[in-house]
Design a protein around this motif. Sequence first.
Motif, PDB file in Angstrom:
ATOM      1  N   ASN A   1       0.803  -1.227   0.000  1.00  0.00           N
ATOM      2  CA  ASN A   1       0.000   0.000   0.000  1.00  0.00           C
ATOM      3  C   ASN A   1       0.834   1.274   0.000  1.00  0.00           C
ATOM      4  O   ASN A   1       0.423   2.299  -0.537  1.00  0.00           O
ATOM      5  N   LYS A   2       2.012   1.204   0.617  1.00  0.00           N
ATOM      6  CA  LYS A   2       2.878   2.387   0.675  1.00  0.00           C
ATOM      7  C   LYS A   2       3.975   2.339  -0.383  1.00  0.00           C
ATOM      8  O   LYS A   2       4.867   3.186  -0.377  1.00  0.00           O
ATOM      9  N   THR A   3       3.909   1.348  -1.256  1.00  0.00           N
ATOM     10  CA  THR A   3       4.911   1.149  -2.317  1.00  0.00           C
ATOM     11  C   THR A   3       6.344   1.242  -1.769  1.00  0.00           C
ATOM     12  O   THR A   3       7.185   1.972  -2.288  1.00  0.00           O
ATOM     13  N   LEU A   4       6.596   0.499  -0.714  1.00  0.00           N
ATOM     14  CA  LEU A   4       7.928   0.435  -0.117  1.00  0.00           C
ATOM     15  C   LEU A   4       8.781  -0.587  -0.855  1.00  0.00           C
ATOM     16  O   LEU A   4       8.267  -1.412  -1.607  1.00  0.00           O
ATOM     17  N   ASP A   5      10.073  -0.535  -0.605  1.00  0.00           N
ATOM     18  CA  ASP A   5      10.980  -1.578  -1.095  1.00  0.00           C
ATOM     19  C   ASP A   5      11.096  -2.698  -0.073  1.00  0.00           C
ATOM     20  O   ASP A   5      11.225  -3.870  -0.430  1.00  0.00           O
ATOM     21  N   LEU A   6      11.064  -2.312   1.208  1.00  0.00           N
ATOM     22  CA  LEU A   6      11.235  -3.279   2.289  1.00  0.00           C
ATOM     23  C   LEU A   6      10.437  -2.824   3.501  1.00  0.00           C
ATOM     24  O   LEU A   6      10.431  -1.638   3.844  1.00  0.00           O
ATOM     25  N   CYS A   7       9.776  -3.766   4.147  1.00  0.00           N
ATOM     26  CA  CYS A   7       9.040  -3.474   5.379  1.00  0.00           C
ATOM     27  C   CYS A   7       9.377  -4.556   6.403  1.00  0.00           C
ATOM     28  O   CYS A   7       9.453  -5.742   6.069  1.00  0.00           O
TER      29      CYS A   7
END
Length: 233
Positions: free
Chosen positions: A112-118
Motif C-alpha cells: 500500500n505504501k509502495t515500499l521496497d522493504l518493510c
Amino acid sequence: MKIEQSIVIPFCNEEKNVKYVIEGINKEFKEKKYSYEIIAVDNASSDNTKTVIKELAKKNNRIKYLYVAERGYGNAIINGLKKCRGKYLGYGWGDGQMNSEDVIKVFGILKNKTLDLCKVKRINRKDGFYRRLQSFIYNLFYRMIFPYMKFELFGDMNGCPKVFTRKAYKKLRISSKKWFIDTEIMIKANKYKLNIEEIPIKFRKRRAGKSNLRLKVVFEFVKEAIKFKLKGY
C-alpha cells in the motif's frame, strides 16, 4: 496458480510449533483473500518437523515443503526465497513468537505504501531476559560499527517478518548462511537507499521447544559486521 505474496518460514526441530505457525499464517492470508504461498523449510530437523509440514502440505497446495540438508538459519531462508514465486516475498520465524496478523500487516504496508522493504520492531518483548540481553549487546556493537545508519529505521536489526519487493530482493543479493542474514539485509538496504519502514509489534513468548540462538552468536554477528564494514558498507 497466481502468486502475489510468498512467505518463507524456516523450521529447525520445531515439531510442536509447525502446525500452529503455518495454520495461523494460512488463515490470515485466506481471510484477506490474498494470492499467496507458504514455503515451509525443514532445516535439517531431527524430530518430526518434516512429517508435520508434509501432512499440512497434502491438505493445502498453498503450503510448500522444502528440505535443506545444510543446517543454518540464513541458509534455510536463502533456499526458501529462491523457491518463492510472489511479487512480494519475505520470511518470518517458526517458533510461534510472531503474530500471524503481523505477517499479513507487513505485506499490506509494503504494498500500500509502495515500499521496497518493510519489517517489524519488537516491543514489549516476552522472550525472556537472556534473549533481550543478547539483542541489546548486539545492537550496541552494531551502532558502534555503523554509527551513520538511521536507527529509527534500523532499531531492531533482527526483527521479523521482513518482506520486500522482488526487485529489492534481487538487488540485495543475500548471501549470509547463518544468523548474520538479517543484518546483511539491513546494511545493504541502507547502502542502496531502499525505501524502508519499520513497524512496532508485540513479541510473544516462545510457545514450545528451545531457541537455537546462543550468546556466541553475538560475537559471530560482530565479526561478520566488521567484515562488511571493511568491504565498504
